[in-house]
Design a protein around this motif. Structure first.
Motif, PDB file in Angstrom:
ATOM      1  N   LEU A   1      12.214  -5.116  16.872  1.00 31.59           N
ATOM      2  CA  LEU A   1      11.316  -6.085  16.236  1.00 31.59           C
ATOM      3  C   LEU A   1       9.909  -5.504  16.080  1.00 31.59           C
ATOM      4  O   LEU A   1       9.313  -5.551  15.000  1.00 31.59           O
ATOM      5  N   TYR A   2       9.389  -4.930  17.168  1.00 31.09           N
ATOM      6  CA  TYR A   2       8.037  -4.379  17.105  1.00 31.09           C
ATOM      7  C   TYR A   2       7.973  -3.177  16.163  1.00 31.09           C
ATOM      8  O   TYR A   2       6.999  -3.008  15.425  1.00 31.09           O
ATOM      9  N   ALA A   3       9.025  -2.353  16.207  1.00 32.58           N
ATOM     10  CA  ALA A   3       9.053  -1.206  15.294  1.00 32.58           C
ATOM     11  C   ALA A   3       9.033  -1.695  13.851  1.00 32.58           C
ATOM     12  O   ALA A   3       8.293  -1.172  13.011  1.00 32.58           O
ATOM     13  N   ALA A   4       9.806  -2.743  13.562  1.00 28.19           N
ATOM     14  CA  ALA A   4       9.879  -3.272  12.200  1.00 28.19           C
ATOM     15  C   ALA A   4       8.518  -3.833  11.775  1.00 28.19           C
ATOM     16  O   ALA A   4       8.065  -3.620  10.642  1.00 28.19           O
ATOM     17  N   LEU A   5       7.845  -4.550  12.685  1.00 34.98           N
ATOM     18  CA  LEU A   5       6.534  -5.113  12.363  1.00 34.98           C
ATOM     19  C   LEU A   5       5.524  -4.006  12.037  1.00 34.98           C
ATOM     20  O   LEU A   5       4.786  -4.093  11.057  1.00 34.98           O
TER      21      LEU A   5
ATOM     22  N   ALA B   1       6.331  -2.412   8.726  1.00 39.75           N
ATOM     23  CA  ALA B   1       5.954  -3.292   7.622  1.00 39.75           C
ATOM     24  C   ALA B   1       4.442  -3.286   7.408  1.00 39.75           C
ATOM     25  O   ALA B   1       3.956  -3.153   6.282  1.00 39.75           O
ATOM     26  N   LEU B   2       3.685  -3.403   8.514  1.00 42.24           N
ATOM     27  CA  LEU B   2       2.223  -3.498   8.391  1.00 42.24           C
ATOM     28  C   LEU B   2       1.592  -2.183   7.927  1.00 42.24           C
ATOM     29  O   LEU B   2       0.623  -2.192   7.171  1.00 42.24           O
ATOM     30  N   LEU B   3       2.151  -1.066   8.381  1.00 41.68           N
ATOM     31  CA  LEU B   3       1.625   0.226   7.920  1.00 41.68           C
ATOM     32  C   LEU B   3       2.131   0.532   6.514  1.00 41.68           C
ATOM     33  O   LEU B   3       1.401   1.083   5.686  1.00 41.68           O
ATOM     34  N   GLY B   4       3.368   0.154   6.245  1.00 46.54           N
ATOM     35  CA  GLY B   4       3.958   0.355   4.917  1.00 46.54           C
ATOM     36  C   GLY B   4       3.163  -0.380   3.854  1.00 46.54           C
ATOM     37  O   GLY B   4       2.866   0.166   2.780  1.00 46.54           O
ATOM     38  N   TRP B   5       2.777  -1.611   4.182  1.00 43.70           N
ATOM     39  CA  TRP B   5       1.984  -2.393   3.231  1.00 43.70           C
ATOM     40  C   TRP B   5       0.670  -1.678   2.910  1.00 43.70           C
ATOM     41  O   TRP B   5       0.245  -1.598   1.764  1.00 43.70           O
ATOM     42  N   ARG B   6       0.030  -1.125   3.927  1.00 46.04           N
ATOM     43  CA  ARG B   6      -1.223  -0.398   3.721  1.00 46.04           C
ATOM     44  C   ARG B   6      -1.025   0.819   2.818  1.00 46.04           C
ATOM     45  O   ARG B   6      -1.848   1.103   1.949  1.00 46.04           O
ATOM     46  N   ALA B   7       0.081   1.529   3.060  1.00 48.73           N
ATOM     47  CA  ALA B   7       0.345   2.723   2.251  1.00 48.73           C
ATOM     48  C   ALA B   7       0.509   2.333   0.785  1.00 48.73           C
ATOM     49  O   ALA B   7      -0.093   2.946  -0.108  1.00 48.73           O
TER      50      ALA B   7
END
Lengths: 316, 227
Positions: free
Chosen positions: B198-202, B205-211
């Motif tokens: 769960l934490y890895a996915a979060l 997602a949060l870093l992916g969105w920034r990229a």
């Protein structure tokens, strides 16, 4: 949390049985005729087991029963160490059958009662060393595994023993759902001479009572000189094989868990050192100290000869 | 009449929502910040209390270590979520990001302290060996070491001294720390289980969105300069 009194948790101190145990109607009198047998209450304490003392037992302070029954790994009930005690309430350990077959002259199917009566019950107070670098001292009750293996007349070609845990997703929540940590059934294996070694037992109880569900009811292996995960729980099948049988953690991470998995302070697990361990309950609370891990978990005198001439680094 | 009643209800409801978005009056802000710090450290001190009173189960050191590490990761994830929350129309909590980041650091320090002092009993050699040989500890230590300069520079005086632009760049390192912390958690578990996943996915997602966001911005800038 003081455990410096070796006389703690004798049978007389056994705490009242929890609800799930009282549901079980197990009367065992397997140890009849043994001088050192400890008498247990009759019908009312149906879950009690009487057993003879054994010279293999350690006199080290025993781990609190509360700790040994609420802090352990049994992934069939979940991956947290509190999961087994929390999630095993609906598991039904009776009736039970154990198949012994494979490369044998006469395969057998045994009931729990047959297993109980295969040999005199003994209490074995053993050190248990988990691969995660914690350890306990647990008073098991069981029979030498060799007594069960002798029932089937293994063929000359048989060199290994494969063991298998039950698959019952309806009663074992870890076996269903999205995140399954391991493929089921959980499987383990030993070389025949390891399986027949007098230290190797089929445990049927602990702390003077039948095994609680979370600790592998109704029968589990205990191989005290190997890491805990070798001591497979809730066993339904034993087969003799010619080739080394697959083992669950070895399949899952071959670099981390070998077939032998003997306790060895010199061979580190890739993720943690095996040189020291924390004895659960030792010291008090947050000041628990680490202690050095012993070769073969302190059973070198009894088992080192099984591996003479072997490269233990290669056969980890 | 009925119409005006429903109107006023709607107004008060939307007023409440609007209040969430309105910047707080300057005299209230310090109080809220103090509250964030105050509440933020509660789980840590509560865990310590449980440990000292023998209520953390069979292996209290390990359990305390886990709880503190997990709270550090939680605050890192909350910190990462502040910008996307605002961008997707949520309230702007950027004023509290320093508090969130420092709480993550507070828990990281506590986590490492328990590991070094209570778990390893200050035995220097095994600790160094652990850090070098165990990838999950190497990665965890990396996350911790990155947080140190970020925490030291988390005050106005340091921002002034370092300079806004450099400070901004420096604090982008928190992305690496978050990724390392999530990886550390995933690697220490023996097999796949829900929580680390769960934490890895979060974090992904949060870093992916920034990229993706940075990529889009660069493209937009490129497009506007061409035309």
């Amino acid at each position: 949390m003081v455990t410096d009194n070796p006389d703690r948790l004798r049978y007389a101190d056994v705490t009242p049985r929890s609800v799930y145990l009282s549901r079980r109607e197990l009367m065992i009198s397997g140890a009849s005729g043994l001088a050192a047998a400890v008498a247990m209450p009759g019908r009312a304490g149906a879950a009690g087991l009487s057993a003879a003392a054994s010279s293999f037992s350690t006199s080290e302070p025993q781990t609190r029963k509360q700790d040994a029954t609420t802090y352990n790994n049994f992934y069939e009930f979940g991956t947290d160490k509190a999961d087994p005690s929390r999630n095993s309430g609906s598991f039904k350990p009776t009736p039970w059958t154990l198949e012994i077959g494979g490369l044998v002259a006469k395969p057998v199917t045994l009931s729990l009662d047959d297993v109980m009566k295969a040999a005199a019950l003994e209490e074995r107070i053993y050190r248990l060393r988990c691969v995660e670098a914690w350890s306990m001292v647990i008073p098991w009750i069981g029979i030498p595994l060799s007594a069960l293996l002798a029932k089937v007349e293994p063929l000359g070609s048989a060199k290994y023993v494969a063991l298998e845990t039950i698959v019952r997703p309806s009663e074992m929540p870890g076996q269903k759902g999205l995140f399954q940590p391991l493929p089921w059934p959980y499987v383990e294996g030993l070389r025949i001479d390891e399986a027949r070694h007098p230290l190797t037992i089929m445990a049927l109880g602990m702390y003077g009572e039948v095994l609680p569900n979370q600790n592998g009811a109704p029968m589990r292996l205990v191989v005290p000189w190997k890491y805990g995960f070798k001591s497979i729980k809730s066993i339904v099948k034993i087969s003799f094989t010619e080739m080394p049988p697959p083992t669950s953690w070895n399949i899952s991470a071959p670099r981390e868990y070998g077939f032998y998995s003997n306790v060895n302070p010199e061979i580190d697990h890739p993720r943690w050192s095996q040189a020291t361990e924390r004895r659960i309950g030792e010291g008090s609370g947050l000041t628990a100290k680490r202690r050095p891990t012993l070769m073969f978990n302190g059973y070198a005198e009894q088992v080192a000869s099984l591996y003479s001439g072997m490269d233990l680094k290669a056969n980890y | 009449m009925a119409r005006s009643t429903s109107n006023s209800t709607a107004t008060s409801a939307s007023g409440l929502v609007a209040a969430l978005y309105r910047p707080l009056p300057s005299h209230v802000r310090p109080v809220v910040k103090a509250l964030v710090y105050g509440l933020g450290v509660v789980p840590g001190f509560y865990a310590l209390y449980l440990g000292l009173t023998d209520q953390l189960g069979a292996d209290p050191v390990k359990t305390l270590e886990r709880i503190l590490g997990l709270w550090s990761l939680r605050f890192l994830v909350i910190g990462l979520a502040i910008t996307p929350l605002r961008r997707f129309g949520g309230p702007n909590l950027v004023r509290y990001r320093r508090a969130i980041g420092l709480l993550a650091f507070f828990y990281a320090v506590a986590h490492v302290t328990v590991y070094v002092w209570l778990d390893q009993a200050l035995m220097f050699e095994p600790i160094v060996k652990d850090i070098i040989k165990r990838p999950f500890i190497t990665v965890g230590m990396l996350a911790f070491l990155i947080l140190v300069p970020l925490a030291i520079t988390s005050n106005n005086a340091m921002i002034k001294r370092v300079g806004g632009a450099v400070w901004q760049k420096l604090h982008k390192l928190v992305y690496v720390a978050c990724a390392a912390a999530a990886l550390h958690f995933t690697m220490l578990i023996k097999s796949w289980s829900f929580e680390p996943a769960l934490y890895a996915a979060l974090v992904v997602a949060l870093l992916g969105w920034r990229a993706v966001d940075a990529f889009n911005k660069r493209r937009a800038r490129g497009a506007s300069s061409t035309f």
